[in-house]
Design a protein around this motif. Structure first.
Motif, PDB file in Angstrom:
ATOM      1  N   ALA A 146      86.818  64.819  12.015  1.00  0.00           N
ATOM      2  CA  ALA A 146      85.643  64.293  12.726  1.00  0.00           C
ATOM      3  C   ALA A 146      84.860  65.416  13.400  1.00  0.00           C
ATOM      4  O   ALA A 146      83.618  65.453  13.331  1.00  0.00           O
ATOM      5  N   LEU A 147      85.557  66.360  14.033  1.00  0.00           N
ATOM      6  CA  LEU A 147      84.875  67.496  14.666  1.00  0.00           C
ATOM      7  C   LEU A 147      84.143  68.339  13.633  1.00  0.00           C
ATOM      8  O   LEU A 147      83.035  68.835  13.884  1.00  0.00           O
ATOM      9  N   THR A 148      84.752  68.490  12.449  1.00  0.00           N
ATOM     10  CA  THR A 148      84.120  69.269  11.374  1.00  0.00           C
ATOM     11  C   THR A 148      82.829  68.610  10.918  1.00  0.00           C
ATOM     12  O   THR A 148      81.813  69.286  10.721  1.00  0.00           O
ATOM     13  N   LEU A 149      82.843  67.301  10.744  1.00  0.00           N
ATOM     14  CA  LEU A 149      81.652  66.584  10.293  1.00  0.00           C
ATOM     15  C   LEU A 149      80.511  66.727  11.295  1.00  0.00           C
ATOM     16  O   LEU A 149      79.357  66.940  10.911  1.00  0.00           O
ATOM     17  N   PHE A 150      80.809  66.624  12.581  1.00  0.00           N
ATOM     18  CA  PHE A 150      79.765  66.764  13.593  1.00  0.00           C
ATOM     19  C   PHE A 150      79.182  68.177  13.588  1.00  0.00           C
ATOM     20  O   PHE A 150      77.966  68.361  13.741  1.00  0.00           O
ATOM     21  N   ALA A 151      80.042  69.185  13.416  1.00  0.00           N
ATOM     22  CA  ALA A 151      79.555  70.568  13.383  1.00  0.00           C
ATOM     23  C   ALA A 151      78.669  70.813  12.160  1.00  0.00           C
ATOM     24  O   ALA A 151      77.590  71.416  12.262  1.00  0.00           O
ATOM     25  N   LEU A 152      79.100  70.325  10.993  1.00  0.00           N
ATOM     26  CA  LEU A 152      78.302  70.493   9.781  1.00  0.00           C
ATOM     27  C   LEU A 152      77.004  69.701   9.869  1.00  0.00           C
ATOM     28  O   LEU A 152      75.970  70.122   9.318  1.00  0.00           O
ATOM     29  N   TRP A 153      77.029  68.571  10.538  1.00  0.00           N
ATOM     30  CA  TRP A 153      75.822  67.761  10.734  1.00  0.00           C
ATOM     31  C   TRP A 153      74.790  68.526  11.544  1.00  0.00           C
ATOM     32  O   TRP A 153      73.599  68.548  11.215  1.00  0.00           O
ATOM     33  N   ALA A 154      75.224  69.198  12.618  1.00  0.00           N
ATOM     34  CA  ALA A 154      74.303  69.976  13.448  1.00  0.00           C
ATOM     35  C   ALA A 154      73.656  71.099  12.639  1.00  0.00           C
ATOM     36  O   ALA A 154      72.442  71.336  12.736  1.00  0.00           O
ATOM     37  N   VAL A 155      74.454  71.784  11.822  1.00  0.00           N
ATOM     38  CA  VAL A 155      73.908  72.860  10.989  1.00  0.00           C
ATOM     39  C   VAL A 155      72.925  72.291   9.966  1.00  0.00           C
ATOM     40  O   VAL A 155      71.860  72.877   9.712  1.00  0.00           O
ATOM     41  N   GLY A 156      73.250  71.133   9.380  1.00  0.00           N
ATOM     42  CA  GLY A 156      72.357  70.509   8.398  1.00  0.00           C
ATOM     43  C   GLY A 156      71.020  70.101   8.994  1.00  0.00           C
ATOM     44  O   GLY A 156      69.974  70.246   8.345  1.00  0.00           O
ATOM     45  N   ILE A 157      71.036  69.582  10.223  1.00  0.00           N
ATOM     46  CA  ILE A 157      69.789  69.184  10.892  1.00  0.00           C
ATOM     47  C   ILE A 157      68.897  70.397  11.106  1.00  0.00           C
ATOM     48  O   ILE A 157      67.687  70.361  10.829  1.00  0.00           O
ATOM     49  N   MET A 158      69.475  71.490  11.582  1.00  0.00           N
ATOM     50  CA  MET A 158      68.683  72.699  11.833  1.00  0.00           C
ATOM     51  C   MET A 158      68.164  73.290  10.524  1.00  0.00           C
ATOM     52  O   MET A 158      66.995  73.681  10.424  1.00  0.00           O
ATOM     53  N   PHE A 159      69.017  73.340   9.500  1.00  0.00           N
ATOM     54  CA  PHE A 159      68.590  73.924   8.224  1.00  0.00           C
ATOM     55  C   PHE A 159      67.441  73.132   7.616  1.00  0.00           C
ATOM     56  O   PHE A 159      66.498  73.726   7.074  1.00  0.00           O
ATOM     57  N   ARG A 160      67.491  71.813   7.708  1.00  0.00           N
ATOM     58  CA  ARG A 160      66.435  70.988   7.118  1.00  0.00           C
ATOM     59  C   ARG A 160      65.072  71.278   7.761  1.00  0.00           C
ATOM     60  O   ARG A 160      64.038  71.186   7.103  1.00  0.00           O
ATOM     61  N   LYS A 161      65.075  71.657   9.031  1.00  0.00           N
ATOM     62  CA  LYS A 161      63.806  71.937   9.718  1.00  0.00           C
ATOM     63  C   LYS A 161      63.304  73.350   9.444  1.00  0.00           C
ATOM     64  O   LYS A 161      62.092  73.566   9.312  1.00  0.00           O
ATOM     65  N   VAL A 162      64.207  74.335   9.349  1.00  0.00           N
ATOM     66  CA  VAL A 162      63.753  75.732   9.278  1.00  0.00           C
ATOM     67  C   VAL A 162      63.747  76.286   7.858  1.00  0.00           C
ATOM     68  O   VAL A 162      63.342  77.431   7.665  1.00  0.00           O
ATOM     69  N   ARG A 163      64.181  75.519   6.864  1.00  0.00           N
ATOM     70  CA  ARG A 163      64.332  76.093   5.530  1.00  0.00           C
ATOM     71  C   ARG A 163      63.013  76.567   4.934  1.00  0.00           C
ATOM     72  O   ARG A 163      62.986  77.547   4.185  1.00  0.00           O
ATOM     73  N   ILE A 164      61.905  75.871   5.245  1.00  0.00           N
ATOM     74  CA  ILE A 164      60.602  76.303   4.717  1.00  0.00           C
ATOM     75  C   ILE A 164      60.115  77.545   5.448  1.00  0.00           C
ATOM     76  O   ILE A 164      59.639  78.503   4.839  1.00  0.00           O
ATOM     77  N   LEU A 165      60.253  77.544   6.775  1.00  0.00           N
ATOM     78  CA  LEU A 165      59.825  78.685   7.573  1.00  0.00           C
ATOM     79  C   LEU A 165      60.603  79.950   7.205  1.00  0.00           C
ATOM     80  O   LEU A 165      60.023  81.042   7.104  1.00  0.00           O
ATOM     81  N   LEU A 166      61.910  79.808   6.991  1.00  0.00           N
ATOM     82  CA  LEU A 166      62.772  80.968   6.715  1.00  0.00           C
ATOM     83  C   LEU A 166      62.975  81.219   5.228  1.00  0.00           C
ATOM     84  O   LEU A 166      63.910  81.930   4.843  1.00  0.00           O
ATOM     85  N   LYS A 167      62.127  80.639   4.393  1.00  0.00           N
ATOM     86  CA  LYS A 167      62.254  80.872   2.953  1.00  0.00           C
ATOM     87  C   LYS A 167      62.089  82.344   2.626  1.00  0.00           C
ATOM     88  O   LYS A 167      62.750  82.877   1.722  1.00  0.00           O
ATOM     89  N   CYS A 168      61.227  83.037   3.378  1.00  0.00           N
ATOM     90  CA  CYS A 168      61.025  84.462   3.151  1.00  0.00           C
ATOM     91  C   CYS A 168      62.259  85.275   3.546  1.00  0.00           C
ATOM     92  O   CYS A 168      62.403  86.432   3.133  1.00  0.00           O
ATOM     93  N   LYS A 169      63.149  84.692   4.348  1.00  0.00           N
ATOM     94  CA  LYS A 169      64.397  85.354   4.745  1.00  0.00           C
ATOM     95  C   LYS A 169      65.550  84.979   3.823  1.00  0.00           C
ATOM     96  O   LYS A 169      66.710  85.289   4.124  1.00  0.00           O
ATOM     97  N   ASN A 170      65.247  84.262   2.734  1.00  0.00           N
ATOM     98  CA  ASN A 170      66.268  83.841   1.767  1.00  0.00           C
ATOM     99  C   ASN A 170      67.334  82.956   2.418  1.00  0.00           C
ATOM    100  O   ASN A 170      68.522  83.078   2.119  1.00  0.00           O
ATOM    101  N   ILE A 171      66.898  82.073   3.308  1.00  0.00           N
ATOM    102  CA  ILE A 171      67.859  81.228   4.015  1.00  0.00           C
ATOM    103  C   ILE A 171      68.537  80.239   3.073  1.00  0.00           C
ATOM    104  O   ILE A 171      69.681  79.835   3.312  1.00  0.00           O
ATOM    105  N   ILE A 172      67.854  79.845   1.984  1.00  0.00           N
ATOM    106  CA  ILE A 172      68.453  78.860   1.078  1.00  0.00           C
ATOM    107  C   ILE A 172      69.675  79.439   0.354  1.00  0.00           C
ATOM    108  O   ILE A 172      70.735  78.794   0.315  1.00  0.00           O
ATOM    109  N   PRO A 173      69.610  80.649  -0.247  1.00  0.00           N
ATOM    110  CA  PRO A 173      70.845  81.229  -0.814  1.00  0.00           C
ATOM    111  C   PRO A 173      71.927  81.464   0.237  1.00  0.00           C
ATOM    112  O   PRO A 173      73.120  81.275  -0.052  1.00  0.00           O
ATOM    113  N   LYS A 174      71.545  81.860   1.439  1.00  0.00           N
ATOM    114  CA  LYS A 174      72.542  82.065   2.496  1.00  0.00           C
ATOM    115  C   LYS A 174      73.226  80.748   2.850  1.00  0.00           C
ATOM    116  O   LYS A 174      74.449  80.699   3.034  1.00  0.00           O
ATOM    117  N   PHE A 175      72.427  79.681   2.943  1.00  0.00           N
ATOM    118  CA  PHE A 175      73.006  78.368   3.249  1.00  0.00           C
ATOM    119  C   PHE A 175      73.889  77.890   2.098  1.00  0.00           C
ATOM    120  O   PHE A 175      74.933  77.257   2.329  1.00  0.00           O
TER     121      PHE A 175
END
Length: 300
Positions: free
Chosen positions: A186-215
Motif C-alpha cells: 500500500a505504501l508503494t502504491l501511494f509513492a508511485l501514485w505521487a510520482v505519476g501525478i507529477m510526471f503527468r503534469k511536467v512531461r511536456i515541459l521537461l521533454k527537452c530534458k528527456n524526462i520520458i526516457p528517464k521515467f
C-alpha cells in the motif's frame, strides 16, 4: 560450498553474471565522477542516487546469488535503497523545473490530474487539484513516507525473522509476513501514485530534458525489482517452478529472480549512462512558457 556444487555451465553462468555486476559498478562510478564534475550542485546528489539504483540492485542480487542465506538481507537492502530513489525521482522532476518556487510560477492557476496510475487510473471522475504549495507538500510526503516507513518495516521484519516469527514465503493470515507485505504494498502504491501525478503534469515541459526516457527507466526498475520478483516468488511457493535437487522450489525461484535482475539492471545501468550523460537545453523563463493542452487558464 556453492561453487563446488555447480557444473561447468553453472560456473560459467555465475562468472558471467558476476562480471556483468562488476562492469555495472564501474560504469556507475565513471558516471558518478562525470556527474560530480559537470552537473550543478543543486541536482548532483539526486541524479547520482537515481543512477545508483540499478547497480545497487545488481550488486545485492549478485551477493544473494553467491550466498543464498543472505537473500533476505540483500532483498531488504535493495528495497530500502529503492524506496529512497522513488523520493529522489520526484525531487529531480521538481529540480528540473527550476525548484519549487519556479514550478509554482510556471503552473500558476493550473491543476494536477490525480486520476492516474497506479491507484486511480480508472477513476476519471476525480476532480483536478490546484497546483499550490500545499499540494506539492502532499506529493512530496507521498514519496517521503515510503522512504521512512519502508526501512522501519524492514527492520521489524528482520527482528521477527531472527526470532523465527517471520517467514518470507508463509503468507498465512496468522503470520506477520502477510500483513507487513500488504502494508508495504500500500505504501508503494501511494509513492508511485505521487510520482505519476507529477510526471503527468511536467512531461511536456521537461521533454527537452528527456524526462520520458528517464521515467521509462525508472518504471522498468519498479516493474522488474518489485513485480517480477513477486510473481516469481509466488510461482515458487505454489510449486509452479519445480524443485531441482539440491535446490527447493523457493530457492530455485530466488536464484531465477536474482539472475534475471543482474542481467536487467546491467542493461539499465548502461542505458542510464547514455540518457543522463547528454547535455540538455535550459528551460525558458516561466513568463514565456506556453499553455499546455487541456489547461483553460492562461499563465500570467
Amino acid at each position: 560450498s556453492l561453487s563446488a556444487g555447480l557444473d561447468l555451465p553453472g560456473r560459467f553462468l555465475f562468472a558471467t553474471l558476476t562480471l556483468m555486476t562488476l562492469i555495472a559498478i564501474l560504469v556507475f562510478i565513471e558516471e558518478a565522477v562525470y556527474i560530480y564534475r559537470k552537473i550543478p550542485s543543486s541536482k548532483r546528489s539526486i541524479i547520482i542516487w537515481i543512477n545508483a539504483a540499478a547497480p545497487v540492485i545488481s550488486t545485492t542480487s549478485c551477493i544473494g546469488m553467491w550466498v543464498p542465506r543472505s537473500t533476505m538481507f540483500t532483498d531488504f537492502t535493495a528495497g530500502i535503497f529503492f524506496a529512497i530513489v522513488i523520493h529522489k525521482f520526484l525531487m529531480m522532476m521538481i529540480k528540473e523545473c527550476g525548484g519549487q518556487k519556479v514550478l509554482l510560477r510556471r503552473f500558476e492557476n493550473r491543476r494536477f490530474t490525480i486520476s492516474t496510475g497506479p491507484c486511480c487510473c480508472c477513476c476519471l471522475c476525480l476532480p483536478r487539484v490546484p497546483i499550490t504549495r500545499q499540494t506539492l507538500f502532499w506529493l512530496k510526503l507521498g514519496t517521503f513516507q515510503f522512504a521512512v516507513f519502508r526501512p522501519v518495516l524492514v527492520f521489524l521484519s528482520i527482528v521477527l525473522w531472527t526470532n523465527g516469527n517471520y517467514v518470507l514465503y508463509n503468507l498465512s493470515p496468522k503470520r506477520p509476513a502477510l500483513w507487513i507485505s500488504c502494508f508495504i504494498g500500500a505504501l508503494t502504491l501511494f509513492a508511485l501514485w505521487a510520482v505519476g501525478i507529477m510526471f503527468r503534469k511536467v512531461r511536456i515541459l521537461l521533454k527537452c530534458k528527456n524526462i520520458i526516457p528517464k521515467f521509462a527507466l525508472y518504471q522498468f526498475i519498479v516493474i522488474l525489482n518489485q513485480l517480477q520478483t513477486t510473481i516469481i516468488n509466488i510461482f515458487a511457493t505454489q510449486k509452479i517452478i519445480p524443485c531441482a535437487p539440491p535446490l527447493s522450489s523457493t530457492a530455485r525461484g530466488s536464484y531465477i529472480a536474482q539472475q534475471l535482475l543482474i542481467m536487467e539492471m546491467f542493461l539499465i545501468t548502461v542505458i542510464s549512462r547514455v540518457v543522463y550523460r547528454r547535455k540538455y537545453h535550459d528551460l525558458e523563463p516561466p513568463e514565456r512558457v506556453a499553455e499546455e493542452p487541456g489547461d483553460k487558464e492562461q499563465t500570467p
